[in-house]
Design a protein around this motif. Sequence first.
Motif, PDB file in Angstrom:
ATOM      1  N   PRO A 167       0.821  -1.211   0.000  1.00 14.09           N
ATOM      2  CA  PRO A 167       0.000   0.000   0.000  1.00 14.09           C
ATOM      3  C   PRO A 167       0.858   1.266   0.000  1.00 14.09           C
ATOM      4  CG  PRO A 167      -0.767  -1.568   1.651  1.00 14.09           C
ATOM      5  CD  PRO A 167       0.549  -2.083   1.156  1.00 14.09           C
ATOM      6  N   PHE A 168       0.381   2.316  -0.689  1.00 18.03           N
ATOM      7  CA  PHE A 168       1.131   3.581  -0.715  1.00 18.03           C
ATOM      8  C   PHE A 168       0.188   4.747  -0.954  1.00 18.03           C
ATOM      9  CE2 PHE A 168       0.760   2.376  -5.101  1.00 18.03           C
ATOM     10  CZ  PHE A 168       0.747   3.556  -5.836  1.00 18.03           C
ATOM     11  N   ASP A 169       0.624   5.913  -0.513  1.00 18.25           N
ATOM     12  CA  ASP A 169      -0.097   7.167  -0.752  1.00 18.25           C
ATOM     13  C   ASP A 169       0.344   7.702  -2.114  1.00 18.25           C
ATOM     14  OD1 ASP A 169      -1.049   9.786  -0.845  1.00 18.25           O
ATOM     15  OD2 ASP A 169      -0.744  10.125   1.287  1.00 18.25           O
ATOM     16  N   PRO A 170      -0.592   7.926  -3.048  1.00 16.99           N
ATOM     17  CA  PRO A 170      -0.203   8.333  -4.418  1.00 16.99           C
ATOM     18  C   PRO A 170       0.111   9.810  -4.571  1.00 16.99           C
ATOM     19  CG  PRO A 170      -2.581   8.147  -4.273  1.00 16.99           C
ATOM     20  CD  PRO A 170      -2.046   7.714  -2.932  1.00 16.99           C
ATOM     21  N   LEU A 171      -0.020  10.607  -3.502  1.00 18.03           N
ATOM     22  CA  LEU A 171       0.100  12.057  -3.629  1.00 18.03           C
ATOM     23  C   LEU A 171       1.409  12.496  -4.272  1.00 18.03           C
ATOM     24  CD1 LEU A 171      -0.558  15.032  -3.109  1.00 18.03           C
ATOM     25  CD2 LEU A 171       0.174  14.720  -0.736  1.00 18.03           C
ATOM     26  N   VAL A 172       2.533  12.074  -3.716  1.00 21.01           N
ATOM     27  CA  VAL A 172       3.833  12.582  -4.175  1.00 21.01           C
ATOM     28  C   VAL A 172       4.093  12.193  -5.627  1.00 21.01           C
ATOM     29  CG1 VAL A 172       6.327  12.425  -3.842  1.00 21.01           C
ATOM     30  CG2 VAL A 172       4.821  12.637  -1.863  1.00 21.01           C
ATOM     31  N   THR A 173       3.774  10.951  -5.984  1.00 19.41           N
ATOM     32  CA  THR A 173       4.046  10.488  -7.345  1.00 19.41           C
ATOM     33  C   THR A 173       3.150  11.206  -8.353  1.00 19.41           C
ATOM     34  OG1 THR A 173       4.544   8.326  -6.396  1.00 19.41           O
ATOM     35  CG2 THR A 173       4.329   8.442  -8.781  1.00 19.41           C
ATOM     36  N   LEU A 174       1.872  11.369  -8.026  1.00 21.95           N
ATOM     37  CA  LEU A 174       0.974  12.098  -8.923  1.00 21.95           C
ATOM     38  C   LEU A 174       1.422  13.550  -9.072  1.00 21.95           C
ATOM     39  CD1 LEU A 174      -2.542  10.789  -7.778  1.00 21.95           C
ATOM     40  CD2 LEU A 174      -1.391  10.302  -9.946  1.00 21.95           C
ATOM     41  N   TYR A 193      11.635  11.763 -10.638  1.00 24.03           N
ATOM     42  CA  TYR A 193      10.822  11.662  -9.427  1.00 24.03           C
ATOM     43  C   TYR A 193      11.676  11.549  -8.164  1.00 24.03           C
ATOM     44  CZ  TYR A 193       6.874  10.635 -12.572  1.00 24.03           C
ATOM     45  OH  TYR A 193       5.906  10.687 -13.546  1.00 24.03           O
ATOM     46  N   HIS A 194      12.953  11.214  -8.316  1.00 26.21           N
ATOM     47  CA  HIS A 194      13.840  11.072  -7.165  1.00 26.21           C
ATOM     48  C   HIS A 194      14.809  12.253  -7.027  1.00 26.21           C
ATOM     49  CE1 HIS A 194      12.333   7.032  -6.630  1.00 26.21           C
ATOM     50  NE2 HIS A 194      12.617   6.764  -7.891  1.00 26.21           N
ATOM     51  N   ASP A 195      14.554  13.321  -7.787  1.00 19.02           N
ATOM     52  CA  ASP A 195      15.361  14.541  -7.674  1.00 19.02           C
ATOM     53  C   ASP A 195      14.986  15.220  -6.356  1.00 19.02           C
ATOM     54  OD1 ASP A 195      16.167  17.288  -7.805  1.00 19.02           O
ATOM     55  OD2 ASP A 195      16.375  17.104  -9.981  1.00 19.02           O
ATOM     56  N   GLU A 196      15.857  15.105  -5.360  1.00 20.36           N
ATOM     57  CA  GLU A 196      15.529  15.565  -4.012  1.00 20.36           C
ATOM     58  C   GLU A 196      15.267  17.066  -3.946  1.00 20.36           C
ATOM     59  OE1 GLU A 196      18.293  14.310  -1.067  1.00 20.36           O
ATOM     60  OE2 GLU A 196      18.068  12.162  -1.532  1.00 20.36           O
ATOM     61  N   TYR A 197      16.043  17.843  -4.692  1.00 20.54           N
ATOM     62  CA  TYR A 197      15.875  19.301  -4.648  1.00 20.54           C
ATOM     63  C   TYR A 197      14.503  19.694  -5.193  1.00 20.54           C
ATOM     64  CZ  TYR A 197      16.728  24.287  -5.430  1.00 20.54           C
ATOM     65  OH  TYR A 197      16.644  25.658  -5.418  1.00 20.54           O
ATOM     66  N   TYR A 198      14.142  19.136  -6.353  1.00 17.97           N
ATOM     67  CA  TYR A 198      12.851  19.469  -6.953  1.00 17.97           C
ATOM     68  C   TYR A 198      11.703  18.931  -6.105  1.00 17.97           C
ATOM     69  CZ  TYR A 198       9.258  20.182 -10.495  1.00 17.97           C
ATOM     70  OH  TYR A 198       8.125  20.592 -11.166  1.00 17.97           O
ATOM     71  N   GLN A 199      11.876  17.734  -5.542  1.00 16.78           N
ATOM     72  CA  GLN A 199      10.834  17.182  -4.678  1.00 16.78           C
ATOM     73  C   GLN A 199      10.607  18.069  -3.457  1.00 16.78           C
ATOM     74  OE1 GLN A 199       8.668  14.636  -5.022  1.00 16.78           O
ATOM     75  NE2 GLN A 199       9.446  14.440  -7.110  1.00 16.78           N
ATOM     76  N   ASN A 200      11.666  18.665  -2.948  1.00 17.39           N
ATOM     77  CA  ASN A 200      11.521  19.571  -1.807  1.00 17.39           C
ATOM     78  C   ASN A 200      10.737  20.814  -2.199  1.00 17.39           C
ATOM     79  OD1 ASN A 200      12.150  20.388   0.971  1.00 17.39           O
ATOM     80  ND2 ASN A 200      13.423  21.958   0.011  1.00 17.39           N
ATOM     81  N   ARG A 203       7.168  19.837  -2.199  1.00 14.01           N
ATOM     82  CA  ARG A 203       6.663  19.701  -0.829  1.00 14.01           C
ATOM     83  C   ARG A 203       6.388  21.071  -0.206  1.00 14.01           C
ATOM     84  NH1 ARG A 203      10.318  15.237  -0.573  1.00 14.01           N
ATOM     85  NH2 ARG A 203      12.011  16.617   0.104  1.00 14.01           N
ATOM     86  N   LEU A 204       7.291  22.004  -0.437  1.00 11.92           N
ATOM     87  CA  LEU A 204       7.096  23.353   0.095  1.00 11.92           C
ATOM     88  C   LEU A 204       5.829  23.989  -0.473  1.00 11.92           C
ATOM     89  CD1 LEU A 204      10.765  24.700  -0.141  1.00 11.92           C
ATOM     90  CD2 LEU A 204       9.536  24.106   1.961  1.00 11.92           C
ATOM     91  N   ASP A 205       5.614  23.789  -1.760  1.00 11.84           N
ATOM     92  CA  ASP A 205       4.441  24.369  -2.411  1.00 11.84           C
ATOM     93  C   ASP A 205       3.156  23.731  -1.895  1.00 11.84           C
ATOM     94  OD1 ASP A 205       3.495  26.243  -4.509  1.00 11.84           O
ATOM     95  OD2 ASP A 205       2.686  24.405  -5.392  1.00 11.84           O
ATOM     96  N   THR A 206       3.146  22.409  -1.742  1.00 13.23           N
ATOM     97  CA  THR A 206       1.975  21.719  -1.223  1.00 13.23           C
ATOM     98  C   THR A 206       1.647  22.202   0.189  1.00 13.23           C
ATOM     99  OG1 THR A 206       2.419  19.739  -2.554  1.00 13.23           O
ATOM    100  CG2 THR A 206       1.006  19.461  -0.622  1.00 13.23           C
TER     101      THR A 206
END
Length: 492
Positions: A167-174, A193-200, A203-206
């Motif tokens: 099971p997983f939460d689809p939020l980050v991938t979507l 999808y594993h680019d840590e800088y862009y993922q951050n 996350r900040l925007d969300t």
Amino acid sequence: MILHFIYDSLDYKSWIILFFVLLLLADMIKNKNPFNFPPGPWPVPFLGNVFTEMDFKTMDKLAEVYGNVFSLRVGSEKMVIVSGYKTVKEALLGQIDCFVDRPNIPLFSKIFKKIGIISSSGYPWRMHRKFTVSHLRTFGEGKKSLELSVQQECVYLCDAFKAEKGPFDPLVTLNSAVSNIIACLIFGQRFDYHDEYYQNILRLDTECIKLAGSPRAQLYNVWPSLFDYLPGPHQTMFANYNKITDFLRGEIRKHREDWDPSNPRDYIDNYLSEMEMKESDPEANFNIESLVVACLDLVEAGTESSTTTLRWGLLYMIKFPEIQEKVQAEINSVIGLSRQPCLADKDNMPYTDAVIHEIQRFGNVVPLGFPKQAIKDTMLAGYFIPKGTSITTNLSSVLHDPHEWETPDTFNPKHFLDEQGRFRKRDAFQPFSAGKRACLGEQLARMELFLFFTSLLQRFSFSKCPGEEPSLDGEIWFTYAPAPFCICLSPV
């Protein structure tokens, strides 16, 4: 003599009471409503209706008491809330040139500075809107290349889902997948999808979008000069947006280093060319700071709403497995498993199209839209609306209007199907708002939703996790989003 007598007669407490009464009278005079102004709940002196929660559920309840056009006051700023399909239609389409400016909302003005695309008004807004529409047509909606980009991103998204174990939460991938479409348009590239800088950055925007709808953050609008020095969620938002705009400035800086005006790659390159062309027209406000905010506008508007809609879509599919099965049967019949879905398939897939529209209607992602401002005195539903008044259209009340929808409070794809099972358009379907301030990226969003949704259901069947029962009650952010939930999937 009389003044001297009054002065001698009053003690310290009496002077305080008199001073307060005079302030109260001044407040009443200053904020007195003009004749035939929309009614509303009684405001607290000095503060207005600051204790009224500014969410669509509260607005629905107030509309039941005061009617489809009512007023509120935050501090000394008056606003009018418009509900119901016919009244919203009159405001957005019947008076299409009246409610087109943006009001000053301190929380957002501090971040977006009333420049760019979403928050600007008047001539700069018209010029930026015209430029952005032209860019979307040239680089996006009018070109097959954008559809190919979305299809390619669908492959990455499905591969990422397939790689999940359990099971997983689809939020980050979507969110990663949808944001990459906008990234291609703005920056000319996608991010892993594993680019840590862009993922951050995502996350900040969300987090900002989540905090923007909180009552504590909304308090900033009442007394911004005070709250600038007080802790709270608004400070987190400001800090987050500073990091996001630093990222955007870095991307713009890299573009300027190897910019070739004769070979524009993306939105930033085109904007840099427009800046040179508009040097003789400073009122158009084409400059680096406006470019930063315009990029922020497109990232936020182009990512959050589509991501949230897809999350609602997956939630509804696990809550209504019989509907999921019908969508998959249509996908199998029209597309099969040997090729990817394409936009041309939509016309042959009325049930799937109806389900996607119902996801948008029932999901109610942007329930109150974004406030507008009257540019002149006008009448609306028989009420007088003075120039400068803020107008909020309750889009939720349109998408759930009992006079327009057979079962407004039920997830029902038949709302968009005729008796022969063919897709039918509905005038009250307005998740993108309407009029001159309607969402610029509507066509792009429609493309994304169809291709992402059909690609996922072509590859996987979705179900709820053992022992869990996700709720259909959402959380009120700046958008209306599902509460966090996990999914289980199996290959089709």
